[in-house]
Design an enzyme around this catalytic site. Structure first.
Site, PDB file in Angstrom:
ATOM      1  N   ASP A  45      -4.084  14.989  -1.723  1.00 48.46           N
ATOM      2  CA  ASP A  45      -4.552  13.530  -0.712  1.00 48.46           C
ATOM      3  C   ASP A  45      -4.705  13.304   0.306  1.00 48.46           C
ATOM      4  OD1 ASP A  45      -7.965  13.525  -1.370  1.00 48.46           O
ATOM      5  OD2 ASP A  45      -6.958  11.343  -0.508  1.00 48.46           O
ATOM      6  N   TYR A  50      -4.569   6.736   6.566  1.00 45.86           N
ATOM      7  CA  TYR A  50      -3.506   6.542   5.772  1.00 45.86           C
ATOM      8  C   TYR A  50      -2.359   6.438   6.637  1.00 45.86           C
ATOM      9  CZ  TYR A  50      -6.578   7.745   1.824  1.00 45.86           C
ATOM     10  OH  TYR A  50      -7.724   7.537   0.855  1.00 45.86           O
ATOM     11  N   LYS A  75      -9.306  13.561   5.727  1.00 43.24           N
ATOM     12  CA  LYS A  75     -11.086  13.076   6.056  1.00 43.24           C
ATOM     13  C   LYS A  75     -10.531  11.838   7.126  1.00 43.24           C
ATOM     14  CE  LYS A  75     -10.367  10.861   1.184  1.00 43.24           C
ATOM     15  NZ  LYS A  75      -8.488  10.646   0.938  1.00 43.24           N
ATOM     16  N   HIS A 108     -14.995   9.391   5.287  1.00 48.32           N
ATOM     17  CA  HIS A 108     -13.837   8.470   4.186  1.00 48.32           C
ATOM     18  C   HIS A 108     -14.891   7.719   3.941  1.00 48.32           C
ATOM     19  CE1 HIS A 108      -9.926   7.450   4.079  1.00 48.32           C
ATOM     20  NE2 HIS A 108     -10.609   6.782   2.668  1.00 48.32           N
TER      21      HIS A 108
HETATM   22  P1  NAD Z   1      -4.069   4.434  -8.258  1.00 47.00           P
HETATM   23  O1  NAD Z   1      -5.337   4.013  -9.029  1.00 47.00           O
HETATM   24  O2  NAD Z   1      -3.352   6.223  -8.287  1.00 47.00           O
HETATM   25  O3  NAD Z   1      -3.401   3.942  -8.538  1.00 47.00           O
HETATM   26  C1  NAD Z   1      -2.013   3.910  -8.061  1.00 47.00           C
HETATM   27  C2  NAD Z   1      -0.508   2.532  -8.630  1.00 47.00           C
HETATM   28  O4  NAD Z   1      -0.257   2.822 -10.173  1.00 47.00           O
HETATM   29  C3  NAD Z   1       0.641   3.126  -7.635  1.00 47.00           C
HETATM   30  O5  NAD Z   1       1.051   2.567  -6.716  1.00 47.00           O
HETATM   31  C4  NAD Z   1       1.465   2.335  -9.179  1.00 47.00           C
HETATM   32  O6  NAD Z   1       1.667   0.753  -8.618  1.00 47.00           O
HETATM   33  C5  NAD Z   1       0.861   2.499 -10.333  1.00 47.00           C
HETATM   34  N1  NAD Z   1       1.283   4.008 -11.658  1.00 47.00           N
HETATM   35  C6  NAD Z   1       1.221   5.038 -10.719  1.00 47.00           C
HETATM   36  N2  NAD Z   1       1.864   5.080 -11.555  1.00 47.00           N
HETATM   37  C7  NAD Z   1       2.150   4.755 -12.217  1.00 47.00           C
HETATM   38  C8  NAD Z   1       2.613   4.689 -14.023  1.00 47.00           C
HETATM   39  N3  NAD Z   1       2.807   6.644 -14.062  1.00 47.00           N
HETATM   40  N4  NAD Z   1       2.466   4.750 -14.458  1.00 47.00           N
HETATM   41  C9  NAD Z   1       2.883   2.643 -14.131  1.00 47.00           C
HETATM   42  N5  NAD Z   1       2.062   2.554 -13.015  1.00 47.00           N
HETATM   43  C10 NAD Z   1       1.562   3.205 -11.669  1.00 47.00           C
HETATM   44  O7  NAD Z   1      -4.134   4.856  -6.864  1.00 47.00           O
HETATM   45  P2  NAD Z   1      -4.549   5.058  -5.620  1.00 47.00           P
HETATM   46  O8  NAD Z   1      -3.774   5.337  -4.530  1.00 47.00           O
HETATM   47  O9  NAD Z   1      -5.592   3.649  -4.938  1.00 47.00           O
HETATM   48  O10 NAD Z   1      -5.859   5.719  -5.546  1.00 47.00           O
HETATM   49  C11 NAD Z   1      -5.038   6.955  -5.826  1.00 47.00           C
HETATM   50  C12 NAD Z   1      -5.850   8.178  -4.370  1.00 47.00           C
HETATM   51  O11 NAD Z   1      -6.673   8.297  -4.615  1.00 47.00           O
HETATM   52  C13 NAD Z   1      -5.340   7.021  -3.108  1.00 47.00           C
HETATM   53  O12 NAD Z   1      -3.898   7.637  -3.408  1.00 47.00           O
HETATM   54  C14 NAD Z   1      -5.729   7.967  -2.099  1.00 47.00           C
HETATM   55  O13 NAD Z   1      -5.721   9.135  -1.945  1.00 47.00           O
HETATM   56  C15 NAD Z   1      -7.423   8.179  -3.184  1.00 47.00           C
HETATM   57  N6  NAD Z   1      -7.797   7.003  -2.494  1.00 47.00           N
HETATM   58  C16 NAD Z   1      -8.871   7.285  -2.361  1.00 47.00           C
HETATM   59  C17 NAD Z   1      -9.819   6.143  -1.185  1.00 47.00           C
HETATM   60  C18 NAD Z   1     -11.230   6.604  -0.779  1.00 47.00           C
HETATM   61  O14 NAD Z   1     -12.325   5.909   0.502  1.00 47.00           O
HETATM   62  N7  NAD Z   1     -11.927   7.838  -0.540  1.00 47.00           N
HETATM   63  C19 NAD Z   1     -10.230   5.485  -1.937  1.00 47.00           C
HETATM   64  C20 NAD Z   1      -8.650   4.843  -2.652  1.00 47.00           C
HETATM   65  C21 NAD Z   1      -7.864   6.056  -2.761  1.00 47.00           C
END
Ligand code: NAD
Length: 272
Positions: A45, A50, A75, A108
């Site tokens: 994704d 990004y 997106k 988005h």
């Molecule tokens: P997430 O909730 O997946 O958290 C990621 C963070 O959690 C990492 O940076 C790390 O600090 C921690 N983490 C990950 N795995 C871990 C583990 N096993 N143990 C401990 N800590 C861990 O965060 P995200 O990136 O905000 O969301 C996931 C994806 O969703 C994004 O990368 C993106 O692709 C999507 N997203 C979309 C929107 C949107 O507006 N559509 C907004 C935000 C994110």
């Protein structure tokens, strides 16, 4: 259920329920995607904003995995919606990814006064075959109803912030009723949902981490989930969620953790 489990979208095509998110992957995005593909992930994704579509594309090519075994989402960003340059933005995303189609193309954010005409462009991209499915992100129930009232193709997915502390059950219910898959962004609350005693206890009884418990909870709810990490050990850990099951009591406990607490902006008040 395993890492390649797919859900059927409302257009008959399939989406891998589990994948990798690459927001804020920075310079490590390419290696993160390569590590994920090596670990068996097949769904990535990304988004134009990004700034890492090229890296995602490089990793795909370097992996040697056939294109049709992968599910790639990108997106359209708000500025292109406001400037009415959606088609050009889509072509640029394809070029950066080095692909001739994407599996899913999303709006988005529901930019006021811009999302209807944008979605009509997405409908034409779907009809051209260059976007195999189209959908939205950050659409609350009123945005979604407005879209359904003014466009022809029901979105395949709606990607929303969804994690233990932010559970918008109104949008989950509406999406389920309309045949739209919910995708959970920030499933771990960008890390803010970790270090919780309940999750720790549940995880302890299964030999799993808090992150793994949350990912499993979302999968069992039928939600699409793509946790982000750039660290190979966590990329592997986050995918190691297919050998245990949360029982009804554990599911109910996590369902009860909702605080309507967003880590990201509210889709009604964002201003970017
Ligand atoms: P997430 O909730 O997946 O958290 C990621 C963070 O959690 C990492 O940076 C790390 O600090 C921690 N983490 C990950 N795995 C871990 C583990 N096993 N143990 C401990 N800590 C861990 O965060 P995200 O990136 O905000 O969301 C996931 C994806 O969703 C994004 O990368 C993106 O692709 C999507 N997203 C979309 C929107 C949107 O507006 N559509 C907004 C935000 C994110």
């Amino acid at each position: 259920m395993d890492i390649t489990t797919k859900l059927k979208m409302n257009n008959g095509k399939e989406i891998h329920q589990f994948g990798l998110g690459v927001w804020r992957g920075g310079a490590e995005t390419k290696n993160a995607v390569l590590a994920a593909l090596k670990a068996g992930y097949r769904h990535i994704d990304t988004a134009a904003v990004y700034g890492n579509e090229e890296q995602v594309g490089e990793a795909i090519r370097e992996s040697g995995i056939p294109r049709d075994a992968l599910f790639i989402t990108t997106k359209v960003w708000n500025e292109d919606m406001r400037k009415h340059t959606v088609k050009a933005a889509f072509e640029l995303s394809l070029k950066k990814l080095g692909l001739d189609y994407v599996d899913l193309y999303l709006i988005h954010w529901p930019v006021k006064d811009e999302y209807i005409h944008t979605y009509k462009v997405l409908e034409s991209l779907y009809e051209s075959g260059k976007a195999k499915a189209i959908g939205v992100s950050n659409f609350k129930t009123h945005h979604l109803q407005d879209l359904l009232d003014h466009t022809d193709i029901v979105p395949a997915v709606n990607q929303m912030e969804f994690n233990p502390q932010m559970q918008d059950n109104d949008i989950l219910k509406m999406c389920t009723e309309k045949g739209i898959l919910l995708e959970a962004w920030s499933p771990l609350g960008s890390g803010a949902c970790l270090n919780d005693e309940n999750l720790k206890t549940i995880g302890g009884s299964h030999g799993k981490s808090e992150a793994q418990v949350i990912i499993r909870w979302l999968l069992q709810k039928g939600i699409v989930v793509f946790p982000k990490s750039v660290h190979e050990n966590r990329i592997i850990e986050n995918a190691d969620v297919f050998d245990f099951t949360l029982n009804d009591e554990e599911m109910a406990l996590i369902n009860g953790m909702n605080k309507n607490l967003r880590t990201g902006p509210d889709p009604d008040t964002f201003n970017f």
